[in-house]
Design a protein around this motif. Sequence first.
Motif, PDB file in Angstrom:
ATOM      1  N   MET A  23       8.840 -24.473  26.679  1.00  0.00           N
ATOM      2  CA  MET A  23      10.296 -24.570  26.750  1.00  0.00           C
ATOM      3  C   MET A  23      10.909 -23.434  27.581  1.00  0.00           C
ATOM      4  SD  MET A  23      12.965 -26.390  25.668  1.00  0.00           S
ATOM      5  CE  MET A  23      12.735 -27.205  24.110  1.00  0.00           C
ATOM      6  N   VAL A  24      10.346 -22.226  27.505  1.00  0.00           N
ATOM      7  CA  VAL A  24      10.978 -21.062  28.149  1.00  0.00           C
ATOM      8  C   VAL A  24      10.146 -20.457  29.283  1.00  0.00           C
ATOM      9  CG1 VAL A  24      12.271 -20.499  26.049  1.00  0.00           C
ATOM     10  CG2 VAL A  24      10.064 -19.386  26.493  1.00  0.00           C
ATOM     11  N   ARG A  25       9.072 -21.079  29.635  1.00  0.00           N
ATOM     12  CA  ARG A  25       8.125 -20.554  30.634  1.00  0.00           C
ATOM     13  C   ARG A  25       8.805 -19.997  31.880  1.00  0.00           C
ATOM     14  NH1 ARG A  25       4.280 -25.173  32.332  1.00  0.00           N
ATOM     15  NH2 ARG A  25       5.736 -25.844  30.818  1.00  0.00           N
ATOM     16  N   ASP A  26       9.766 -20.709  32.432  1.00  0.00           N
ATOM     17  CA  ASP A  26      10.402 -20.291  33.676  1.00  0.00           C
ATOM     18  C   ASP A  26      11.314 -19.077  33.506  1.00  0.00           C
ATOM     19  OD1 ASP A  26       9.108 -22.362  34.975  1.00  0.00           O
ATOM     20  OD2 ASP A  26      10.801 -23.736  34.798  1.00  0.00           O
ATOM     21  N   LEU A  27      11.655 -18.717  32.288  1.00  0.00           N
ATOM     22  CA  LEU A  27      12.547 -17.581  32.031  1.00  0.00           C
ATOM     23  C   LEU A  27      11.801 -16.275  31.764  1.00  0.00           C
ATOM     24  CD1 LEU A  27      15.071 -19.309  29.619  1.00  0.00           C
ATOM     25  CD2 LEU A  27      15.427 -18.765  32.018  1.00  0.00           C
ATOM     26  N   LEU A  28      10.519 -16.359  31.506  1.00  0.00           N
ATOM     27  CA  LEU A  28       9.763 -15.168  31.124  1.00  0.00           C
ATOM     28  C   LEU A  28       9.545 -14.236  32.312  1.00  0.00           C
ATOM     29  CD1 LEU A  28       7.072 -16.776  28.789  1.00  0.00           C
ATOM     30  CD2 LEU A  28       9.294 -15.793  28.169  1.00  0.00           C
ATOM     31  N   ILE A  29       9.617 -12.927  32.034  1.00  0.00           N
ATOM     32  CA  ILE A  29       9.380 -11.929  33.078  1.00  0.00           C
ATOM     33  C   ILE A  29       7.932 -11.447  32.981  1.00  0.00           C
ATOM     34  CG2 ILE A  29      11.803 -11.231  33.134  1.00  0.00           C
ATOM     35  CD1 ILE A  29      10.977  -8.724  31.520  1.00  0.00           C
ATOM     36  N   ASP A  30       7.495 -10.672  33.962  1.00  0.00           N
ATOM     37  CA  ASP A  30       6.134 -10.136  33.952  1.00  0.00           C
ATOM     38  C   ASP A  30       5.892  -9.337  32.677  1.00  0.00           C
ATOM     39  OD1 ASP A  30       5.556 -11.231  36.411  1.00  0.00           O
ATOM     40  OD2 ASP A  30       5.977  -9.394  37.532  1.00  0.00           O
ATOM     41  N   GLN A  58      20.975 -30.233  25.202  1.00  0.00           N
ATOM     42  CA  GLN A  58      22.260 -30.929  25.226  1.00  0.00           C
ATOM     43  C   GLN A  58      22.137 -32.333  25.786  1.00  0.00           C
ATOM     44  OE1 GLN A  58      24.787 -28.305  27.493  1.00  0.00           O
ATOM     45  NE2 GLN A  58      24.705 -26.704  25.951  1.00  0.00           N
ATOM     46  N   LYS A  59      23.148 -33.103  25.537  1.00  0.00           N
ATOM     47  CA  LYS A  59      23.277 -34.481  26.026  1.00  0.00           C
ATOM     48  C   LYS A  59      22.208 -35.394  25.417  1.00  0.00           C
ATOM     49  CE  LYS A  59      26.584 -33.252  28.858  1.00  0.00           C
ATOM     50  NZ  LYS A  59      27.931 -33.640  28.716  1.00  0.00           N
ATOM     51  N   VAL A  60      22.368 -36.657  25.612  1.00  0.00           N
ATOM     52  CA  VAL A  60      21.481 -37.652  25.021  1.00  0.00           C
ATOM     53  C   VAL A  60      20.064 -37.555  25.590  1.00  0.00           C
ATOM     54  CG1 VAL A  60      21.078 -40.134  24.753  1.00  0.00           C
ATOM     55  CG2 VAL A  60      23.386 -39.215  24.548  1.00  0.00           C
ATOM     56  N   THR A  61      19.954 -37.324  26.879  1.00  0.00           N
ATOM     57  CA  THR A  61      18.637 -37.298  27.514  1.00  0.00           C
ATOM     58  C   THR A  61      17.869 -36.014  27.224  1.00  0.00           C
ATOM     59  OG1 THR A  61      19.464 -36.305  29.563  1.00  0.00           O
ATOM     60  CG2 THR A  61      19.454 -38.720  29.430  1.00  0.00           C
ATOM     61  N   GLY A  62      18.574 -34.934  26.891  1.00  0.00           N
ATOM     62  CA  GLY A  62      17.921 -33.662  26.627  1.00  0.00           C
ATOM     63  C   GLY A  62      17.526 -32.907  27.883  1.00  0.00           C
ATOM     64  N   LYS A  63      17.918 -33.408  29.036  1.00  0.00           N
ATOM     65  CA  LYS A  63      17.562 -32.731  30.292  1.00  0.00           C
ATOM     66  C   LYS A  63      18.383 -31.459  30.492  1.00  0.00           C
ATOM     67  CE  LYS A  63      15.213 -36.257  32.605  1.00  0.00           C
ATOM     68  NZ  LYS A  63      13.825 -35.939  32.549  1.00  0.00           N
ATOM     69  N   LYS A  64      19.605 -31.447  29.969  1.00  0.00           N
ATOM     70  CA  LYS A  64      20.469 -30.275  30.090  1.00  0.00           C
ATOM     71  C   LYS A  64      20.178 -29.336  28.925  1.00  0.00           C
ATOM     72  CE  LYS A  64      25.224 -28.805  30.525  1.00  0.00           C
ATOM     73  NZ  LYS A  64      26.608 -29.196  30.754  1.00  0.00           N
ATOM     74  N   LYS A  65      19.943 -28.046  29.259  1.00  0.00           N
ATOM     75  CA  LYS A  65      19.620 -27.055  28.227  1.00  0.00           C
ATOM     76  C   LYS A  65      20.419 -25.789  28.461  1.00  0.00           C
ATOM     77  CE  LYS A  65      14.886 -28.709  27.735  1.00  0.00           C
ATOM     78  NZ  LYS A  65      14.941 -29.759  28.724  1.00  0.00           N
TER      79      LYS A  65
END
Length: 125
Positions: A23-30, A58-65
């Motif tokens: 879920m958060v992979r792209d937000l993690l720093i080194d 968020q939203k029905v599809t869950g694509k927005k977070k």
Amino acid sequence: MIDFETNTAFKLKQTDIAEGEQMVRDLLIDGERVVAAYREIRDMVVFTNKRVIAVNVQKVTGKKKDFTSLPYAKISVFSVETAGVMDLDSELDFWYSGLGHVRFEFTGRSNVIEIGRMIASYALH
């Protein structure tokens, strides 16, 4: 996910760390790694060795977070309340200067003492 008006998150239940990492992979720093993950239906709270990341799907599809990052280094005070015999829920409270109070509520099977110890090890260095 986090309602900054009432300072609370929904009741969280422990989930697989791999799910939190995804879920958060792209937000993690080194050097940052996921150490625990909790979910409430679609929303999630991920604890890393540097911060808490609250994910509001968020939203029905869950694509927005919406991702809210709460760094341990900015915690002024934190509190742990364990579950009791009749009250099976436990709470973790943070106070941040400039933001105020944030509360996470966990279901009875969550080990909030272990979470508190983990946060202390990162916040009190």
